[in-house]
Design an enzyme around this catalytic site. Structure first.
Site, PDB file in Angstrom:
ATOM      1  N   ASP A   1      60.356  69.524  -6.729  1.00  0.00           N
ATOM      2  CA  ASP A   1      60.250  68.081  -6.883  1.00  0.00           C
ATOM      3  C   ASP A   1      61.600  67.385  -6.760  1.00  0.00           C
ATOM      4  O   ASP A   1      62.656  67.979  -6.918  1.00  0.00           O
ATOM      5  CB  ASP A   1      59.645  67.757  -8.251  1.00  0.00           C
ATOM      6  CG  ASP A   1      60.481  68.316  -9.404  1.00  0.00           C
ATOM      7  OD1 ASP A   1      60.919  69.469  -9.308  1.00  0.00           O
ATOM      8  OD2 ASP A   1      60.695  67.592 -10.399  1.00  0.00           O
ATOM      9  N   GLU A   2      61.539  66.117  -6.468  1.00  0.00           N
ATOM     10  CA  GLU A   2      62.638  65.161  -6.610  1.00  0.00           C
ATOM     11  C   GLU A   2      63.931  65.566  -5.891  1.00  0.00           C
ATOM     12  O   GLU A   2      65.022  65.367  -6.415  1.00  0.00           O
ATOM     13  CB  GLU A   2      62.914  64.893  -8.093  1.00  0.00           C
ATOM     14  CG  GLU A   2      61.744  64.211  -8.786  1.00  0.00           C
ATOM     15  CD  GLU A   2      62.045  63.841 -10.226  1.00  0.00           C
ATOM     16  OE1 GLU A   2      61.601  62.768 -10.663  1.00  0.00           O
ATOM     17  OE2 GLU A   2      62.702  64.631 -10.937  1.00  0.00           O
ATOM     18  N   ASN A   3      63.807  66.097  -4.698  1.00  0.00           N
ATOM     19  CA  ASN A   3      64.999  66.250  -3.859  1.00  0.00           C
ATOM     20  C   ASN A   3      65.236  64.901  -3.183  1.00  0.00           C
ATOM     21  O   ASN A   3      64.439  64.466  -2.349  1.00  0.00           O
ATOM     22  CB  ASN A   3      64.778  67.345  -2.818  1.00  0.00           C
ATOM     23  CG  ASN A   3      65.899  67.391  -1.793  1.00  0.00           C
ATOM     24  OD1 ASN A   3      67.009  66.915  -2.036  1.00  0.00           O
ATOM     25  ND2 ASN A   3      65.604  67.969  -0.638  1.00  0.00           N
TER      26      ASN A   3
END
Length: 696
Positions: free
Chosen positions: A300-302
């Site tokens: 997640d959340e790159n």
């Protein structure tokens, strides 16, 4: 013989989760502290352990009351034992019959027997003069979903072994069956690697689980019919990885452990073969350590900052015909999937890993909502729902309770519904320590456990709350500290003397406030980080105030209840309002003596405003004279000011109900001739502030 009567479980049984089927007969079985358990067949270690825990919790319920008065007999007929290490589709069904002569529990597996024991121990009720008893009931029960999880983040704030053990005990009470351990993130690498000891050596501040610890956790969980699924977050949230391996980051280092919260730039380099060499070693080692078939890889959340800034990575994307950063992420995930597939493991990842290039063996853990579930299942991926179950955001149990992996009226096809494995409560650890984490998990997670176990028709919020107080006590008996740590948190504010003047009122204020919702706390307490102690007012407050909920209900009974009783009931609110005023008056003197209490002065002032506004509304209703428009607007403006969060990072959940009371007083002249539904709608619509102030 008394005839049996089939009833809706929510109307009778004081247990969570509610069983799939229950037939209740008139009468009760008298209960005594001595629970005598026999088995129809030899019992294995798991069942024996469950029997011991059941006897201990059963006896604790009585507190010495009625000792020696008799026994309760339980026969367990367990057809066989599930494997020592539970699998994702174990038979957890059971039947439980409580009759005048005793109890009989039948199950196909010892895990099913554990689930039945949890129900039996919860059934004991009454006490005091009426004596303890169990209802006469025949239960046939099974879970709705196979995956019913609790995720505990041990990376941001370290959560040591006792936290894990007591929460596994609590999970057993409410029939959760997956512990998801979030073991790596920007703030810490919390697992021992023997192939690459530098990972925890440089990325953990010395706080990590040894491999012996993990074997203990796995065994402890398995004894309770719970699986353990580890998460190693890659390629983003990777700061703790690249502290020791800056050469594997997408931009040059050096790096250090992150102490703040948020989405950060460091991300592993998918174009570097060294990345896969290290992950191959590490994940192979972890696959051997964790026996479950699933390993969570985060994903997640790159934010793409480092990938976009690296010309070599962008050239790799073009040369390999990948579709931007999303295509590169899919390339990375397929490489990781291949590494784990060789070890017989299935990948689980957050929404962001979803891609048509991903093997269908992967599981999508949807943290962004039902649309993520729909998209994943439409492509043939198994899914888990975490959205709606973010217990760290301090929303009330009712919101979590009505979130559903397959909501009523879902447009999912039958095939898509077959891909929905269940859901997980997620305990992210930015704002919790071992001292406060239980209060953020329990008892609200019991409502999520019921959503994932009980039939989808079980949706009565009022009845859920009725039973939640009881299950909270059962969770405390099992070792959860959400109730017992309240005085410990109070001592952080006032020191050792809990009997000092004003401390009782402070306790009352704490019982009425809640931490701010969503991610607001970080914007109000900018100094918050991994190294700051979490011992302020917001940490002492519970995510959901039972006292505020009951107060709001009493206020709404006057504001929107039957017209005939509104004026007569209004005066009954006055003692509560006087109590609020006493609390507000006592806080400033206490704050002068105890500096840690200074943050409480803002919420105390807000409580005083609520008391004054409600009192004026009651005066109007009792006098049957509508409050003037100007006075109503002034009161609502004062309540708007009271609702503005301050540095204390707490809020008063009674304020919306007080707004409705003020509006009811101001509009009371319009009530004649209006039906109850129309009146309620008018009051609620008028009282609602512009925007409900609730981030999504």
């Amino acid at each position: 013989m008394l005839a049996s009567v089939r009833v809706a479980p929510a109307e009778t049984l004081d247990v969570m989760p509610l069983p799939a089927e229950a037939v209740v007969s008139p009468g009760v079985l008298r209960a005594y502290p001595d629970l005598v358990i026999t088995t129809a067949r030899p019992a294995g270690a798991r069942l024996k352990g469950g029997m011991d825990r059941a006897r201990t919790r059963w006896a604790a319920r009585f507190g010495g009351e009625g000792a020696g008065g008799g026994t309760v007999k339980l026969l367990i007929d367990c057809a066989g034992a599930a494997p020592d290490l539970p699998r994702e589709a174990e038979d957890e069904s059971y039947s439980l019959d409580v009759g005048a002569g005793g109890c009989v529990l039948r199950a196909a597996t010892d895990i099913g027997a554990l689930r039945g024991l949890s129900t039996l121990v919860q059934l004991v009720g009454g006490g005091a003069a009426g004596g303890w008893s169990l209802p006469l009931v025949s239960i046939h029960d099974r879970p709705r979903f196979a995956w019913r999880g609790l995720m505990i983040d041990v990376a941001r704030h370290w959560q040591p072994m006792p936290v894990i053990e007591r929460n596994l005990d609590a999970m057993e009470v409410v029939k959760l069956n997956v512990l998801h351990l979030h073991l790596t993130d920007d703030q810490g690498f919390r697992i021992e690697s023997r192939t690459h000891p530098e990972l925890q050596g440089e990325g953990s501040d010395g706080h990590f689980f040894t491999q012996a610890d993990i074997r203990h956790i796995v065994a402890y969980a398995a004894a309770r019919g719970i699986r353990v699924v580890p998460e190693f977050d890659v390629p983003g949230h990777a700061t703790s990885w690249v502290v020791s391996h800056p050469e594997l980051a997408s931009m040059p280092g050096p790096y250090s452990i992150e102490r703040q919260w948020g989405v950060f730039n460091p991300v592993l380099d998918p174009t570097n073969e060294g990345t896969y060499a290290l992950l191959g070693d590490f994940l192979g080692e972890m696959a051997d350590l964790f026996p479950d078939r699933f390993i969570h890889i985060g994903g997640d959340e790159n934010n793409g900052v480092q990938w976009n800034a690296n010309p070599r990575i962008q050239a790799f994307i073009r040369e390999h015909g990948l579709k931007g950063n999303e295509g590169l992420h899919a390339y990375f995930n397929t490489r990781i999937e291949a590494i784990l597939a060789k070890k017989g493991k299935r990948v689980v990842g957050w929404d962001e890993i979803l891609n048509t290039a991903l093997p269908k063996s992967c599981v999508i853990d949807s943290w962004r909502g039902p649309d993520g579930v729909a998209a994943a299942t439409a492509l043939g991926f198994d899914t888990i729902l975490s959205n709606g179950y973010y217990i760290d955001l301090c929303y009330p149990a009712s919101e979590h309770y009505l979130a559903d992996p397959i909501p009523p009226g879902s447009a999912l096809t039958a095939a898509q519904k077959g891909h929905v494995m269940g859901g997980e409560a997620t305990m992210w650890a930015e704002w919790v320590t071992p001292e406060t984490i239980d209060s953020r998990i329990w008892p609200r997670t019991a409502a999520i456990a019921e959503r994932l176990w009980s039939p989808d028709s079980v949706r009565n919020v009022a009845d859920m709350y009725r039973r939640l107080d009881s299950v909270s006590q059962r969770l405390s008996e099992a070792g959860a500290l959400h109730l017992r740590n309240r005085d410990a948190m109070l001592r952080h504010l006032v020191g050792a003397n809990l009997a000092a003047p004003g401390v009782g009122e402070l306790r009352g204020l704490i019982s009425l406030v809640e931490p701010v919702k969503w991610y607001r706390r970080g914007g109000l307490q900018l100094w918050g980080n991994q190294l700051m102690p979490l011992i302020v007012l917001a940490d002492a407050a519970s995510p959901e105030s039972e006292e505020a909920r009951l107060a709001s209900s009493a206020i709404d009974a006057v504001a929107t209840g039957p017209a005939a009783s509104a004026a007569a009931s209004a005066g009954g609110l006055r003692p509560m309002l006087r109590h609020w005023s006493d609390i507000a008056a006592a806080i400033p003197p206490l704050a002068a003596r105890c500096p840690a209490v200074r943050e409480a002065q803002g919420p105390a002032k807000a409580l005083a405003a609520a008391s004054q506004a409600a009192g004026e509304a009651i005066d109007s209703l009792e006098g049957r004279s509508p409050m003037s428009w100007e006075r109503m607007q002034a009161s609502l403006a004062a309540l708007d000011d009271a609702a503005k969060p301050d540095v204390s990072a707490v809020e008063l959940p009674v304020l919306p109900a007080v707004r409705r009371l003020v509006v009811a007083a101001g509009l009371s002249g319009q009530r004649a001739g209006m039906g109850p539904d129309a009146w309620r709608t008018l009051v609620e619509t008028t009282a609602a502030p512009k925007g409900d102030g609730k981030p999504r």
